[in-house]
Design a protein around this motif. Sequence first.
Motif, PDB file in Angstrom:
ATOM      1  N   GLU A   1       1.617  -0.951  -7.870  1.00 29.16           N
ATOM      2  CA  GLU A   1       2.052  -2.342  -7.801  1.00 29.16           C
ATOM      3  C   GLU A   1       3.360  -2.584  -8.562  1.00 29.16           C
TER       4      GLU A   1
ATOM      5  N   ASP B   1       3.568   7.073   5.876  1.00 29.78           N
ATOM      6  CA  ASP B   1       2.535   7.514   4.922  1.00 29.78           C
ATOM      7  C   ASP B   1       2.960   8.723   4.091  1.00 29.78           C
TER       8      ASP B   1
ATOM      9  N   GLY C   1      -2.628  -2.728  -5.186  1.00 26.11           N
ATOM     10  CA  GLY C   1      -1.489  -1.801  -5.305  1.00 26.11           C
ATOM     11  C   GLY C   1      -1.868  -0.376  -5.641  1.00 26.11           C
TER      12      GLY C   1
ATOM     13  N   ILE D   1      -0.052  -5.874  -2.126  1.00 27.83           N
ATOM     14  CA  ILE D   1       0.158  -4.626  -2.888  1.00 27.83           C
ATOM     15  C   ILE D   1       1.077  -4.826  -4.096  1.00 27.83           C
TER      16      ILE D   1
ATOM     17  N   LYS E   1       4.868   7.807  -3.581  1.00 25.42           N
ATOM     18  CA  LYS E   1       5.705   7.167  -4.580  1.00 25.42           C
ATOM     19  C   LYS E   1       7.160   7.615  -4.443  1.00 25.42           C
TER      20      LYS E   1
ATOM     21  N   MET F   1      -2.358   2.151   1.351  1.00 26.60           N
ATOM     22  CA  MET F   1      -1.958   2.470  -0.019  1.00 26.60           C
ATOM     23  C   MET F   1      -2.980   3.344  -0.726  1.00 26.60           C
TER      24      MET F   1
ATOM     25  N   GLN G   1      -2.196   8.559  -1.308  1.00 28.26           N
ATOM     26  CA  GLN G   1      -0.854   8.615  -1.910  1.00 28.26           C
ATOM     27  C   GLN G   1      -0.266  10.009  -2.020  1.00 28.26           C
TER      28      GLN G   1
ATOM     29  N   THR H   1       4.995  -2.384   5.212  1.00 29.11           N
ATOM     30  CA  THR H   1       3.562  -2.194   5.414  1.00 29.11           C
ATOM     31  C   THR H   1       3.248  -2.830   6.761  1.00 29.11           C
TER      32      THR H   1
ATOM     33  N   VAL I   1       6.150  -1.429  -6.354  1.00 27.28           N
ATOM     34  CA  VAL I   1       6.326  -2.367  -5.239  1.00 27.28           C
ATOM     35  C   VAL I   1       7.097  -3.592  -5.726  1.00 27.28           C
TER      36      VAL I   1
ATOM     37  N   ILE J   1       3.980   2.155   4.889  1.00 29.07           N
ATOM     38  CA  ILE J   1       2.678   2.434   4.264  1.00 29.07           C
ATOM     39  C   ILE J   1       1.585   1.877   5.171  1.00 29.07           C
TER      40      ILE J   1
END
Length: 484
Positions: A236, A140, A232, A226, A206, A170, A173, A217, A239, A167
């Motif tokens: 997204e 995380d 996302g 995601i 990020k 999500m 962040q 995940t 990802v 993660i």
Amino acid sequence: MALAVLSIASEAVPLIKTGGLADVAGALPAALAPHGVAMTTLLPGYPAVMAALKRPRVLHSWDSLLGQPARLLTGKLGDNPLIVLDAPAYFDRQGGLYSDPQGRDWGDNWRRFAALGRAAADLAGGLVKGRRFDLVHAHDWQAAMALAYLRFAPVKGSVPVPSVMTIHNMAFQGYYPRETFRELGLPRSAWSITGVEYHGGVGMLKAGMEAASMITTVSPTYAEEIRSAEFGMGLEGLVTSRGDRVRGIVNGIDSAEWNPASDPHIASHFTARSLTRRAANKRALEAEFGLEPGDGPLFIVVSRLTWQKGMDVLVEVLDHLAGIGGRLALLGSGDAGIVAGLQEGAGRHPGKIGLRIGYDEALSHRMQAGGDAILVPSRFEPCGLTQLYGLAYGCVPVVARTGGLADTVIDANLAARSAGVATGIQFNGVNYHALAAAITRANALYYQPDAWQALQRNGMKSDFSWTNSGSAYAALYRELTGKA
Ligand code: ADP
């Protein structure tokens, strides 16, 4: 030789827990040990963590770790090695782990968890003699900066190691204003859209996702979801750009803690072969929640009371649930508006809807042991644990078809029932009609005892212990390190 992994988390059972992340970070070291992985966990030195240390040794001291003095101390997480970041200015506080006693995020969270990341990168870079790591695993956003420091500001002369960024949700962040960047001690090259910069600010999760050798995940379906804008949460595109570097590994549950044959919290122990013994637990649960005793289905909910968990929709279906002869016992805490809606519903249906607003681990065990079905109407669910406890306890999961819920429950459709593999009920879309229809389906199946018991037995046979998840993580570590 064992593979040495440094796991960085902001919480881990049995020392400190606010959510599912703590269960996973706490269980991983023991789950991996049989696979030849020696995992050391790095945790912040919150008061509860410091209090649990027994005669710690000092591994390293900083006069200034991003501005404050700090030390690394030795400890134990169960039987496995722990290193604690003792930095009183950052972590010795009353209140929540991430928020003050009034529930507001601590204003310096960016610095607290950047410091955790810096300490982790130093440790992974060989700062402490005799401690070498083959791989770094960050959980995380709170741990994500470790990977950014390893990428942009590693210990001089250190050998780069592969990394995993997991993660757990999500929705969180770690996004902070641009001004924080110059306090992080990162080179200017880190300020780029493939580095830590995100929409003009610092994006911690990020940055970790950009730097990681592999992103995981906590379920395969969430790993797919995601990639879309709906799930996302703005990431997204990133990802998708990481292509096949994104995978899902379902969490396990602690089967010593969650075993209906030996659970110390429940009145009547049972197995898949003695389901009739659940009846005593059901009676006890009715009494505990002030519900009329009855033969009809007793639904349970154990949840954070939030929009993510679909609890606003649950409020809408209370009349339907009671109207078809169901009863509900709910344990949870969260949004004031949802609590008010639940209380109004309970007021309309005395003896049919019982509430316990709060957090109570022992009660959650009694509910899984006595309830007939657990409702999990989440809008998104990275993995979810309560449906796994439901499976293990013969409390049939009724779940939204999303994330880990989709991956762990087999819907009682005709094909699954005729093949004898169904374990619960899934529904599409979190709205009044879908949830009400799923409750109606559960109610109808409940009155077909053979079919219902088949669901219970199949669920109790499913294996969501850490055995499978542990070997999946170990295989991933070996793939990334190239070490056997
Ligand atoms: P999340 O981490 O998103 O809240 P999970 O289903 O992954 O959801 O994990 C929630 C964990 O917290 C489970 O172990 C569940 O039993 C527990 N839990 C949630 N709310 C309560 C509560 N009010 N009392 C006791 N346990 C709870």
